[in-house]
Enzyme design. Structure first.
Site, PDB file in Angstrom:
ATOM      1  N   ASN A   5     -12.753   0.715   1.725  1.00 53.09           N
ATOM      2  CA  ASN A   5     -12.160   1.359   0.552  1.00 53.09           C
ATOM      3  C   ASN A   5     -11.717   0.246  -0.404  1.00 53.09           C
ATOM      4  OD1 ASN A   5     -10.658   2.803  -1.299  1.00 53.09           O
ATOM      5  ND2 ASN A   5      -8.985   3.283   0.123  1.00 53.09           N
ATOM      6  N   LYS A   7     -10.584   0.425  -3.333  1.00 58.61           N
ATOM      7  CA  LYS A   7      -9.476   0.783  -4.245  1.00 58.61           C
ATOM      8  C   LYS A   7      -9.816   0.350  -5.673  1.00 58.61           C
ATOM      9  CE  LYS A   7      -6.482   0.679  -0.274  1.00 58.61           C
ATOM     10  NZ  LYS A   7      -5.159   0.426   0.305  1.00 58.61           N
ATOM     11  N   HIS A  94      -5.880  10.069  -0.207  1.00 59.76           N
ATOM     12  CA  HIS A  94      -5.324   8.776   0.186  1.00 59.76           C
ATOM     13  C   HIS A  94      -3.840   8.729  -0.189  1.00 59.76           C
ATOM     14  CE1 HIS A  94      -4.584   4.503   0.421  1.00 59.76           C
ATOM     15  NE2 HIS A  94      -5.664   4.420   1.182  1.00 59.76           N
ATOM     16  N   GLU A 170      -3.857   7.304   8.634  1.00 60.19           N
ATOM     17  CA  GLU A 170      -3.361   6.083   7.999  1.00 60.19           C
ATOM     18  C   GLU A 170      -1.850   6.172   7.822  1.00 60.19           C
ATOM     19  OE1 GLU A 170      -6.587   3.947   5.580  1.00 60.19           O
ATOM     20  OE2 GLU A 170      -5.659   5.406   4.265  1.00 60.19           O
ATOM     21  N   SER A 218      -4.117  -1.942   7.639  1.00 62.30           N
ATOM     22  CA  SER A 218      -4.111  -3.361   8.001  1.00 62.30           C
ATOM     23  C   SER A 218      -5.132  -3.734   9.070  1.00 62.30           C
ATOM     24  CB  SER A 218      -2.705  -3.810   8.454  1.00 62.30           C
ATOM     25  OG  SER A 218      -1.771  -3.645   7.416  1.00 62.30           O
ATOM     26  N   GLY A 239      -9.071  -1.364   3.897  1.00 60.28           N
ATOM     27  CA  GLY A 239      -8.775  -1.635   2.487  1.00 60.28           C
ATOM     28  C   GLY A 239      -8.980  -3.098   2.156  1.00 60.28           C
TER      29      GLY A 239
HETATM   30  P1  PGA Z   1      -5.511  -1.749   4.217  1.00 62.04           P
HETATM   31  O1  PGA Z   1      -5.759  -0.366   3.464  1.00 62.04           O
HETATM   32  O2  PGA Z   1      -6.661  -1.969   5.139  1.00 62.04           O
HETATM   33  O3  PGA Z   1      -5.433  -2.769   3.124  1.00 62.04           O
HETATM   34  O4  PGA Z   1      -4.225  -1.594   4.947  1.00 62.04           O
HETATM   35  C1  PGA Z   1      -6.245   0.745   4.149  1.00 62.04           C
HETATM   36  C2  PGA Z   1      -6.269   1.924   3.227  1.00 62.04           C
HETATM   37  O5  PGA Z   1      -5.334   2.061   2.418  1.00 62.04           O
HETATM   38  O6  PGA Z   1      -7.215   2.720   3.244  1.00 62.04           O
END
Ligand code: PGA
Length: 258
Positions: A5, A7, A94, A170, A218, A239
């Protein structure tokens, strides 16, 4: 299933295409029969990224969708528009969108629209830090409430292809960009994922009880294997680590070992 993702990253088309090319070069030729890999770039880059991954098994995802078919909805994007540029799956609900005001009712409209459109639909759920702070029962109730509202009326849509629905658990406190975040312990993720599975089955939200549940928060190349080693965790929504080609590829590698 390993989904990147992106973002609101990266900031230029060139960077987006470089990243897509990197991922595609390293993974695309392999074919990856055991694992579904997808990337979800910002809307503006979808079409060109689609061109880059065209001849690979990498799936293309959008980070949102609107539920109306067409018309006077400034700034929104429809299912048909996404399909026309080659999108395979959609991420809905999300926590970052929820924090910006997206409601469960809106998320439900989007989930229904996406499933009706026969898209793989990744619904994100997860408790806040405050809910988790009140204990596991409160965290479960938070997630159950999201599931109840977001999945209202979807059972009939899943009779033929329950695999079109994927739940991404999540926990908000685990998302890398949240202050003081840390990944969930895999055991904690398993505990909630088992609860989600049971909840969906007993509430008959999903007819066959068969829905994939992945973990997000994470995940990186160092800890990915600890999540994938758990049978209950059927993939990851990644992410920050998906913005680094090597990191992302290494996470996919860990999932193949499973
Ligand atoms: P992250 O994000 O891997 O940076 O924690 C995951 C997400 O928000 O889908």
């Amino acid at each position: 299933m390993v989904i990147g993702n992106w973002k609101m990253n990266p900031q230029t088309e060139k960077e987006a295409l470089d990243l897509a090319r990197g991922v595609s070069n390293q993974l695309g030729e392999v074919g990856l029969p055991q694992v579904e890999v997808g990337i979800a770039p910002p809307f503006v880059f979808l079409e060109k990224v689609a061109g880059v991954i065209e001849n690979t098994s990498i799936l293309l995802g959008a980070q949102d969708v609107f539920w109306k078919k067409n018309g006077a909805y400034t700034g929104e994007v429809s299912i048909k528009e996404l399909r026309s540029v080659g999108v395979d799956f959609v991420i809905i609900g999300h926590s970052e969108r929820r924090k910006m005001g997206e409601t469960d009712e809106e998320i439900n409209e989007k989930v229904v629209t996406s499933l009706k459109g026969n898209f793989v639909t990744i619904l994100c759920v997860g408790e806040t830090k405050e809910a988790r702070g009140r204990g596991i029962d409160s965290a479960k109730e938070f997630v159950a409430s999201e599931l109840r509202k977001d999945l209202e009326g979807v059972d009939g849509l899943l009779e033929k292809n329950a695999e079109n629905l994927v739940i991404a658990y999540e926990p908000r406190w685990a998302i890398s960009t949240e202050e003081g975040s840390q990944p969930a312990a895999p055991e904690k993720a398993v505990e909630m994922i088992s609860f989600i599975k049971k909840f969906l089955k007993t509430k008959k939200v999903i007819p066959s009880g068969e829905v994939r549940i992945i973990y997000g928060g994470s995940v990186n190349s160092t800890n990915a294997l600890s999540f994938f080693a758990k049978d209950e965790i059927e993939g990851a929504l990644v992410g920050s680590a998906s913005l680094e080609c090597r990191e992302f590829v290494s996470i996919v590698d860990s999932s193949i070992i499973k």
